[in-house]
Enzyme design. Structure first.
Site, PDB file in Angstrom:
ATOM      1  N   VAL A  79      40.584  47.352  49.092  1.00 33.07           N
ATOM      2  CA  VAL A  79      41.932  47.439  49.668  1.00 33.07           C
ATOM      3  C   VAL A  79      42.844  48.009  48.578  1.00 33.07           C
ATOM      4  O   VAL A  79      42.953  47.428  47.488  1.00 33.07           O
ATOM      5  CB  VAL A  79      42.454  46.057  50.135  1.00 33.07           C
ATOM      6  CG1 VAL A  79      43.856  46.187  50.710  1.00 33.07           C
ATOM      7  CG2 VAL A  79      41.512  45.450  51.184  1.00 33.07           C
ATOM      8  N   GLN A  87      36.782  47.836  44.472  1.00 31.86           N
ATOM      9  CA  GLN A  87      38.078  47.690  45.155  1.00 31.86           C
ATOM     10  C   GLN A  87      37.973  48.271  46.562  1.00 31.86           C
ATOM     11  O   GLN A  87      37.520  49.415  46.738  1.00 31.86           O
ATOM     12  CB  GLN A  87      39.196  48.404  44.375  1.00 31.86           C
ATOM     13  CG  GLN A  87      40.571  48.180  45.012  1.00 31.86           C
ATOM     14  CD  GLN A  87      41.715  48.845  44.238  1.00 31.86           C
ATOM     15  OE1 GLN A  87      41.492  49.576  43.269  1.00 31.86           O
ATOM     16  NE2 GLN A  87      42.935  48.590  44.671  1.00 31.86           N
ATOM     17  N   HIS A 141      45.927  43.599  44.007  1.00 28.97           N
ATOM     18  CA  HIS A 141      45.802  42.168  44.302  1.00 28.97           C
ATOM     19  C   HIS A 141      45.059  41.472  43.176  1.00 28.97           C
ATOM     20  O   HIS A 141      44.135  42.030  42.584  1.00 28.97           O
ATOM     21  CB  HIS A 141      45.110  41.918  45.643  1.00 28.97           C
ATOM     22  CG  HIS A 141      43.855  42.719  45.867  1.00 28.97           C
ATOM     23  ND1 HIS A 141      43.905  44.048  46.209  1.00 28.97           N
ATOM     24  CD2 HIS A 141      42.548  42.386  45.795  1.00 28.97           C
ATOM     25  CE1 HIS A 141      42.668  44.498  46.342  1.00 28.97           C
ATOM     26  NE2 HIS A 141      41.817  43.511  46.085  1.00 28.97           N
ATOM     27  N   ILE A 142      45.480  40.256  42.904  1.00 28.31           N
ATOM     28  CA  ILE A 142      44.790  39.403  41.942  1.00 28.31           C
ATOM     29  C   ILE A 142      43.995  38.382  42.747  1.00 28.31           C
ATOM     30  O   ILE A 142      44.569  37.628  43.549  1.00 28.31           O
ATOM     31  CB  ILE A 142      45.778  38.661  41.020  1.00 28.31           C
ATOM     32  CG1 ILE A 142      46.671  39.652  40.265  1.00 28.31           C
ATOM     33  CG2 ILE A 142      45.016  37.765  40.034  1.00 28.31           C
ATOM     34  CD1 ILE A 142      47.763  38.968  39.438  1.00 28.31           C
ATOM     35  N   HIS A 143      42.682  38.376  42.542  1.00 29.11           N
ATOM     36  CA  HIS A 143      41.855  37.331  43.154  1.00 29.11           C
ATOM     37  C   HIS A 143      42.009  36.055  42.325  1.00 29.11           C
ATOM     38  O   HIS A 143      41.890  36.096  41.092  1.00 29.11           O
ATOM     39  CB  HIS A 143      40.371  37.728  43.128  1.00 29.11           C
ATOM     40  CG  HIS A 143      40.007  38.907  43.960  1.00 29.11           C
ATOM     41  ND1 HIS A 143      39.423  38.797  45.196  1.00 29.11           N
ATOM     42  CD2 HIS A 143      40.129  40.240  43.723  1.00 29.11           C
ATOM     43  CE1 HIS A 143      39.193  40.015  45.690  1.00 29.11           C
ATOM     44  NE2 HIS A 143      39.608  40.911  44.807  1.00 29.11           N
TER      45      HIS A 143
END
Ligand code: DGP
Length: 112
Positions: free
Chosen positions: A94, A92, A98-100
């Site tokens: 950032v 990780q 967040h979901i890629h």
């Protein structure tokens, strides 16, 4: 303000593919697949390990948005992968959840 909050505030440009009251989705600047988008909550949760019980609805919403973005990007027939990296060992970089959304090619498993 973290990097993704600056994207939400339009202080940093991004190729936005979806937005609603609670979430934003945009193309990853360094794509790892022909389609590579990130789905983020507008309210910052640093990482999934920091989610609280009352984030349940928001987390469900983000998953639904990820599926919606995948469909919008034409990935439904061929398949796609959703990824959430949590912390250093996962890479990780950032610290705003967040979901890629990855697809458009055959994806290997397990990840290296
Ligand atoms: P992770 O390694 O899971 O924390 O993923 C962070 C992703 O964010 C990484 O794939 C690259 C992407 N990224 C970093 N900076 C920017 C940026 O300024 N704009 C966009 N669109 N994506 C970014």
């Amino acid at each position: 303000m973290n990097l993704f909050e600056k994207i939400i505030a339009r202080e940093i440009a991004a190729d936005i593919v979806y937005e609603d009251e609670y979430s934003l989705a945009f193309r990853d600047i360094n794509p790892a697949a022909p389609v590579h988008c990130l789905v983020i909550p507008k309210r910052c949760i640093e990482r999934i390990a920091h989610a609280r019980d009352d984030d349940r609805d928001l987390l469900g919403h983000l998953m639904m948005v990820a599926a919606r973005v995948a469909k919008q990007e034409g990935l439904e027939a061929g398949g796609y992968r959703l990824v959430v990296n949590n912390g250093e060992d996962a890479g990780q970089s950032v610290f705003h959840l967040h979901i890629h959304v990855l697809g458009g090619r055959k994806l290997g498993w397990p990840p290296g």
